[in-house]
Design an enzyme around this catalytic site. Structure first.
Site, mmCIF file in Angstrom:
data_model
loop_
_atom_site.group_PDB
_atom_site.id
_atom_site.type_symbol
_atom_site.label_atom_id
_atom_site.label_comp_id
_atom_site.label_asym_id
_atom_site.label_seq_id
_atom_site.Cartn_x
_atom_site.Cartn_y
_atom_site.Cartn_z
ATOM 1 N N LYS A 116 0.838 -1.214 0.000
ATOM 2 C CA LYS A 116 0.000 0.000 0.000
ATOM 3 C C LYS A 116 0.866 1.256 0.000
ATOM 4 C CE LYS A 116 -4.533 -1.574 1.048
ATOM 5 N NZ LYS A 116 -5.802 -1.472 1.739
ATOM 6 N N LYS A 198 -4.819 -9.398 -7.519
ATOM 7 C CA LYS A 198 -6.107 -9.679 -6.864
ATOM 8 C C LYS A 198 -7.157 -8.626 -7.238
ATOM 9 C CE LYS A 198 -6.624 -7.893 -2.268
ATOM 10 N NZ LYS A 198 -7.342 -7.953 -1.034
ATOM 11 N N LYS A 201 -11.351 -3.631 -4.444
ATOM 12 C CA LYS A 201 -12.357 -2.561 -4.479
ATOM 13 C C LYS A 201 -11.799 -1.261 -5.032
ATOM 14 C CE LYS A 201 -14.011 -3.373 0.064
ATOM 15 N NZ LYS A 201 -12.714 -3.557 0.648
HETATM 16 N N1 AQP Z 1 -9.906 -10.724 -4.626
HETATM 17 C C1 AQP Z 1 -10.278 -11.299 -3.496
HETATM 18 N N2 AQP Z 1 -10.558 -12.619 -3.464
HETATM 19 C C2 AQP Z 1 -10.954 -13.205 -2.311
HETATM 20 N N3 AQP Z 1 -11.098 -12.563 -1.142
HETATM 21 C C3 AQP Z 1 -10.841 -11.240 -1.127
HETATM 22 N N4 AQP Z 1 -10.895 -10.306 -0.136
HETATM 23 C C4 AQP Z 1 -10.535 -9.100 -0.637
HETATM 24 N N5 AQP Z 1 -10.248 -9.226 -1.955
HETATM 25 C C5 AQP Z 1 -10.424 -10.537 -2.283
HETATM 26 C C6 AQP Z 1 -11.302 -10.577 1.233
HETATM 27 O O1 AQP Z 1 -12.312 -9.625 1.565
HETATM 28 C C7 AQP Z 1 -12.244 -9.367 2.971
HETATM 29 C C8 AQP Z 1 -12.458 -7.908 3.262
HETATM 30 O O2 AQP Z 1 -11.425 -7.161 2.769
HETATM 31 P P1 AQP Z 1 -11.192 -5.670 3.227
HETATM 32 O O3 AQP Z 1 -12.217 -4.795 2.634
HETATM 33 O O4 AQP Z 1 -11.080 -5.571 4.706
HETATM 34 O O5 AQP Z 1 -9.784 -5.326 2.650
HETATM 35 P P2 AQP Z 1 -8.985 -5.865 1.435
HETATM 36 O O6 AQP Z 1 -8.580 -7.298 1.640
HETATM 37 O O7 AQP Z 1 -7.871 -4.895 1.238
HETATM 38 O O8 AQP Z 1 -10.041 -5.803 0.247
HETATM 39 P P3 AQP Z 1 -9.926 -5.020 -1.115
HETATM 40 O O9 AQP Z 1 -11.172 -5.293 -1.892
HETATM 41 O O10 AQP Z 1 -8.625 -5.323 -1.787
HETATM 42 O O11 AQP Z 1 -9.995 -3.514 -0.613
HETATM 43 P P4 AQP Z 1 -9.026 -2.288 -0.875
HETATM 44 O O12 AQP Z 1 -8.990 -2.105 -2.358
HETATM 45 O O13 AQP Z 1 -9.659 -1.143 -0.156
HETATM 46 O O14 AQP Z 1 -7.674 -2.634 -0.292
HETATM 47 C C9 AQP Z 1 -10.922 -9.923 3.489
HETATM 48 O O15 AQP Z 1 -11.187 -11.085 4.274
HETATM 49 C C10 AQP Z 1 -10.179 -10.308 2.239
HETATM 50 O O16 AQP Z 1 -9.369 -11.454 2.444
#
Ligand code: AQP
Length: 334
Positions: A116, A198, A201
């Site tokens: 990040k 991956k 969001k």
């Molecule tokens: N691509 C993915 N495949 C499977 N699981 C995923 N998770 C996130 N992306 C995938 C799971 O979603 C949960 C919540 O995630 P979070 O919102 O707390 O943060 P994150 O993992 O950082 O999710 P994002 O979508 O990638 O958000 P941003 O872009 O804001 O950083 C977690 O349990 C994660 O494993």
């Protein structure tokens, strides 16, 4: 809370206008099924979200929408504690105690911080660095037994376990050391435009990412554009990241095995396959989108749910904070 049942905790960040298909398959889509077997605490991690820059107006809108979406994905606020992280001050209070029991060196090893900070070089703030301590506080403040995590969050859970063990060693047995909960169905979903990355969001490339709130046409259009390969075989194999990702999505959504999906599309073209994946995903997400719209039209109901959720969350967490304050040597407030 049923004392006989284990406690499961999971939070999700409101860092975009909707959860992604990755969030749905890897986490929030599995939460509802756990509500009968476990005491469940589910929340919107708004404190975590501000570790990267957020527009305040958007964040407030996205947070409420994320809460409604969490319910639309099957969380029953009568069965589970469903709340906003910022509504329970105990997270921030325990965070400080744990931060004083976490080493700079161990935080420096966290790969999410490295990723990040590379992604946001203009905002490498202290909160981004100490994010895993707050995550440890989220878990330990409820004495959670189990934490559902994707592969990407395993390192943070390990840190929470280490911090709990260290605290217990110094101050006497106190925190439950949490275990990872690996859902029976779950997978890491990759970006449709770059299947080595991956699905996230906050990805700038909107075409790589299916949002749970996308409408059918948008979903189909994004799947039609999904990156595949120059081969023509619908088979799960090394070097076929795009097809592997699509097969994974299709099999999780339809509850078929990858082998069954391969057999179903044997001899068919990539175009037909991509359309079929788009169709099943759109059909699966449509009722969630409808329920989300219904809930968003009833703000009073949402408010009642998150206010009660915060009260339930606080009543569990306050006991932990009071005891932790006593353990480290603070004078009792009353
Ligand atoms: N691509 C993915 N495949 C499977 N699981 C995923 N998770 C996130 N992306 C995938 C799971 O979603 C949960 C919540 O995630 P979070 O919102 O707390 O943060 P994150 O993992 O950082 O999710 P994002 O979508 O990638 O958000 P941003 O872009 O804001 O950083 C977690 O349990 C994660 O494993």
């Amino acid at each position: 809370m049923d004392k006989e049942k284990k406690l499961i905790l999971s939070l999700i960040q409101p860092s975009a206008k909707s959860f992604t298909l990755g969030n749905y398959i890897g986490s929030v889509g599995n939460w509802g099924k756990l509500q009968d077997e476990y005491n469940c605490v589910y929340g919107i991690a708004d404190l975590h979200a501000i570790t990267v820059k957020q527009d305040p107006v958007e964040l407030r809108k996205n947070s409420l929408s994320a809460y409604a979406l969490m319910l639309a994905c099957g969380i029953d606020p009568e069965k589970s504690v469903a709340f906003f992280q910022s509504h329970n001050k105990c997270h921030a209070e325990l965070n400080w105690i744990l931060a004083c029991n976490t080493q700079f060196g161990e935080l420096s090893r966290m790969t999410q911080f490295k990723d990040k900070s590379a992604k946001h070089p203009d905002n490498i703030n202290a909160g981004l660095f100490t994010y895993p301590v707050l995550m440890a506080a989220d878990i330990l403040v409820y004495n959670a037994d189990l934490v559902p995590v994707g592969i990407d969050q395993k390192q943070h859970l390990e840190l929470a376990r280490n911090v709990a063990q260290r605290f217990n060693y110094v101050y006497g047995d106190f925190f439950k050391v949490p275990e990872a909960y690996i859902p029976k169905v779950g997978a890491k979903i990759m970006s449709l435009t770059d299947p080595t990355k991956k699905m996230s969001k906050s990805d700038e490339n909107q075409n790589g990412c299916i949002y749970v709130l996308d409408d059918k046409d948008t979903i189909i259009r994004k799947f039609k554009k999904a990156v595949t390969d120059s081969d023509a075989e619908i088979k799960f194999a090394e070097g076929k990241d795009g097809i592997n990702n699509l097969l994974t999505i299709y099999s999780v959504i339809t509850s078929k095995t990858v082998e069954e999906a391969e057999a179903e599309f044997s001899g068919k073209g990539y175009g037909e396959f991509k359309l079929a994946v788009g169709e099943v995903v759109a059909d699966k997400l449509a009722p969630i989108r409808e329920e989300h719209a219904r809930l968003m039209a009833d703000k009073a109901y949402l408010k009642k749910c998150y206010t009660e959720g915060a009260m339930k969350a606080q009543s569990i967490a306050q006991r932990t904070v009071t005891k932790a304050y006593r353990k480290v040597g603070f004078v009792d407030a009353r």
